[in-house]
Each structure stands twice: as C-alpha cells, then as structure tokens.
Design an enzyme around this catalytic site. Structure first.
Site, mmCIF file in Angstrom:
data_model
loop_
_atom_site.group_PDB
_atom_site.id
_atom_site.type_symbol
_atom_site.label_atom_id
_atom_site.label_comp_id
_atom_site.label_asym_id
_atom_site.label_seq_id
_atom_site.Cartn_x
_atom_site.Cartn_y
_atom_site.Cartn_z
ATOM 1 C CE LYS A 1 -4.531 0.367 0.777
ATOM 2 N NZ LYS A 1 -5.756 -0.442 -0.521
HETATM 3 N N1 GLU Z 1 -7.703 -0.434 -3.084
HETATM 4 C C1 GLU Z 1 -7.880 -1.234 -3.021
HETATM 5 C C2 GLU Z 1 -7.655 -1.870 -2.097
HETATM 6 O O1 GLU Z 1 -7.652 -1.770 -1.103
HETATM 7 C C3 GLU Z 1 -7.813 -1.520 -4.533
HETATM 8 C C4 GLU Z 1 -6.480 -2.119 -4.461
HETATM 9 C C5 GLU Z 1 -6.335 -2.756 -5.679
HETATM 10 O O2 GLU Z 1 -6.345 -3.045 -6.744
HETATM 11 O O3 GLU Z 1 -4.841 -2.930 -6.117
HETATM 12 O O4 GLU Z 1 -8.357 -3.083 -2.213
#
Ligand code: GLU
Length: 410
Positions: free
Chosen positions: A102
């Site tokens: 993240k």
């Molecule tokens: N931000 C989204 C999540 O928390 C998508 C992450 C992604 O598509 O890599 O799952």
C-alpha cells in the site's frame, strides 16, 4: 490500538487457531520493505512544499506486491503498514497471484489544484520507480485517488522505463485501463453480500441497506445492491448524511452528486448525522469510507444483521468482538472489497497480453472468483467453527504460509 495493531490482532487470531510458532508469526506480520520518501511540490503560487509519501511492501510470497495508493491527511507509516498487510491477506482470500502493498501521501487533496496533484503524483513516481514495476509492485487507486491519477502514474513510469501499462491498475479505459474496473469494488461487495445471504437461504430483495460513504465503492455498491432489489435507506459523504425510509433513488442521487458535488440536500431525503447513520435500524450496514468507524463506543448499538466492509479496516478489534458477540455477521474487508484488486488483476493480465476483455467477461469472471472464494470460506468456517472474518484470515494465512514454505527460506 493503532490500525497496524488492529490488523495484527486479526492475524493473531488466525495464528492461534493454526498454532503457528513465534518465528513464523513475526515473518508473516513484518513488511518486507518500507519506503518513506520526500516529495517536493512546487505550488501554483510559487511556494514549495515538502510532503512525505510512503510505499509499504508487505509480502510477495504469492506474487508481485499489489495495492492502492491513497491521498489523505491521516496517512502515516502505521496506517500504510496496516493496509499493506491487509492486501497480502486479501489477494490470498480471492486467490489472485499477488502479494500485498500500500502507498500513501499525507495531504488533503481538496487543498491542491489538479495541476499540483499531477506534479505531486509524478514526483512520487520518480521517488519510488526503481522499487515498482509490472513484475515487482503494482499500485492502484484507493481513497482520494482515481483513474486520472493512475494515468499520470503510468505516463511518468513509462517515461522512465518505456511502455509498461501493467505498472499500475485502475487506469482510464482510454489509457489501457480495464472495462469494469471503476465499478469492481462495489460490484464485488454486492456479490459477497449476495453469497452470504444465499448461504442463509435469503436474498437481497427488500433488504434495508445503509451505506456510509458515497465515493467509488459506496456509490457503485449502493447502485448494484439496489438493482438486486435492496432498498438503500441512508448514505453519507464528508459533508453529511441523508435518509429516506422508503429507499433513496440511487440513479437520481448519483446525478445529484454529479451536479452538486455532495449527497446533501438530495430531494425527498432528511439529514442524518454520521453517528446516527451507523446505528440506524437496517438489515445491512456497509461502511464504505475510512477505517475504525465501528468501535467499542458504537458497535453495541449497531442494529444491522450484516456489516459489509466496503472500506478497509472499518472495525476496531473491540468493535469486531462486540458485533460477533451480538450475532452480527461481518463480511470482512479482505473478502468483501476484494473485487477491486480482482479486476486490477484482470487489467494487469490484459496489459501483459495487449488484449482487451469485454465488460461482460470482466463482470462474469469477477462473479466467479467472489463466488468461489465464498465457497472456500464456508468450508473453513465449518472446519474450524469460526466467524467469516476468522475464516478469511485462516484461509489467507494458510495460502501465504504454504507459498512461503514451497519457495523455501534459503
Ligand atoms: N485500493 C484497493 C484495495 O484496497 C484496490 C487495490 C488494487 O487494485 O490493487 O483493495
């Protein structure tokens, strides 16, 4: 408990049930790499700002690191660590071949112009580009970032490394993005709820649903649940909440938001505070905004029978325990909102193959993955006699541990 401690608490429950030893627990908890970078932003008014950006790469036993990038004033190391860890478990629950990561930049995006956000995004890419890539770490949208931001991200990376659309997902459809990615997280939530209700011999028809947050996840979730016969009786955004016991007209509400920028003052609705919204009388509560909204203070007052976690980490450890004790079924984030990363996976596959899927194919494959993951989780719930959240963490930890073991630790 901080967000990272909360995620570790949920992990610990799975570790205990599986009887893992201390060394393994530490290995599975600890992020592989944490980048903390300075992003220098020349403002439109000629001043210069120094802003901190993070990318935490939690685990890559099952594949390249994967996870979103959020722009929010509350972003810090601890929160990004927690969210990166959740991605490791989320990709494992749905079985997409990724690890977890993240990123975040600690800003209030409302205070910046579009040109400033573009410069900021590009400067961040220049700070982390050696550590990301289609087979290394693939960012995506998260809170306050969207397809436009991903388009800048793709372009800046491509200037440095040549044409690599698979470096980031959630791009504009006109710029190597996938059809169906915009609606994917909300759609996945709808499929998850459909499956959980079906397992209880029930359906979405007539269910009264409260959706906290009307951003990408909440608005698509509300729209698609309403299409399945649910009645969306309340929703909210940062400006306030709205309520209508007969059900809000979601297409009309989306037009209203498009026109006015907020759900507030939607014709036919009455205002409702955020505190009241979370404990409103309903069948399904879908937190689809930020983390830690269901806590020791309010979880005991939740009237919903189901909590559908569109957001990441909406329950604190205490909040979760209270909900479980009261018989409220939590459909946990690492399953419920995994539709986003699942369609990110489809986007990445399309980018690697330079081939475009139809929207029907994207939605059907997403349905199949969410349905199959639910079946697997049912099996784990029966095997261990545990809640859906515990089953999700058990299943994910088993998958990551076995990938780690099979790869070897030498
Ligand atoms: N931000 C989204 C999540 O928390 C998508 C992450 C992604 O598509 O890599 O799952």
């Amino acid at each position: 408990m901080t967000p990272y401690e909360t995620t570790n608490h949920f992990l610990q429950e799975a570790f205990d049930i599986l009887g893992l030893d201390e060394n393994y627990k530490r290995l599975l908890r600890t992020p592989s790499r944490e980048l903390r970078v300075e992003v220098v932003l020349p403002r439109d008014d000629g001043t210069v700002e120094s802003i901190i950006g993070y990318r935490v790469q939690h685990d890559n036993a099952r594949g390249p690191y994967k996870g979103g990038l959020r722009y929010h004033p509350k972003v810090d190391e601890d929160e990004v660590r927690s969210l990166a860890s959740l991605m490791t478990w989320k990709t494992a629950v749905v079985g997409v071949p990724y690890g977890g990561a993240k990123g975040g930049i600690a800003i209030q995006p409302r205070d910046y112009s579009q040109a400033e956000l573009e410069r900021l995004t590009r400067a961040f890419v220049r700070q982390i580009h050696d550590f990301i890539g289609p087979d290394q770490d693939i960012p995506a949208p998260d809170v306050n970032t969207n397809a436009t931001v991903m388009g800048w991200f793709f372009d800046e990376y491509t200037r440095l490394h040549g044409f690599k659309p698979g470096v980031v997902t959630g791009k504009p459809v006109e710029l190597h993005g996938s059809l169906g990615r915009g609606s994917a997280t909300g759609r996945g939530c709808m499929f998850a709820l459909r499956e959980v209700l079906a397992a209880a011999g029930d359906s979405m028809e007539g269910k009264r649903v409260v959706v906290q947050g009307f951003g990408n996840v909440g608005s698509w979730g509300a729209h698609l649940m309403a299409e399945q016969g649910a009645k969306i009786i309340a929703t909210s955004d940062i400006n306030g909440g709205i309520f209508n016991a007969d059900g809000l007209d979601i297409p009309a509400l989306r037009d209203h938001v498009e026109r006015t920028g907020s759900v507030v003052d939607f014709p036919g609705s009455t205002p409702i505070s955020n505190d009241d919204l979370l404990v409103a009388d309903c069948d399904v509560l879908m937190p689809a905004a930020l983390g830690h909204v269901l806590t020791a203070d309010n979880a005991g007052d939740v009237k919903a029978k189901y909590v559908l976690e569109g957001a990441n980490g909406p329950c604190t450890a205490e909040g979760d325990a209270i909900l479980e004790r009261n018989g409220v079924v939590c459909i946990p984030d690492i399953y419920a909102n995994a539709g986003g990363v699942t369609v990110s996976y489809f986007e990445w596959v399309q980018n690697l193959q330079n081939f475009k899927w139809t929207e029907e194919k994207v939605n059907a494959e997403l349905d199949a993955i969410m349905t199959r993951a639910h079946e697997t989780l049912r099996g784990v719930m029966e095997e261990f006699g545990v809640s859906l959240r515990k089953a999700a963490f058990i299943q994910a930890v088993r998958a990551v541990k076995s990938a780690t073991d099979l790869r070897g630790l030498q």
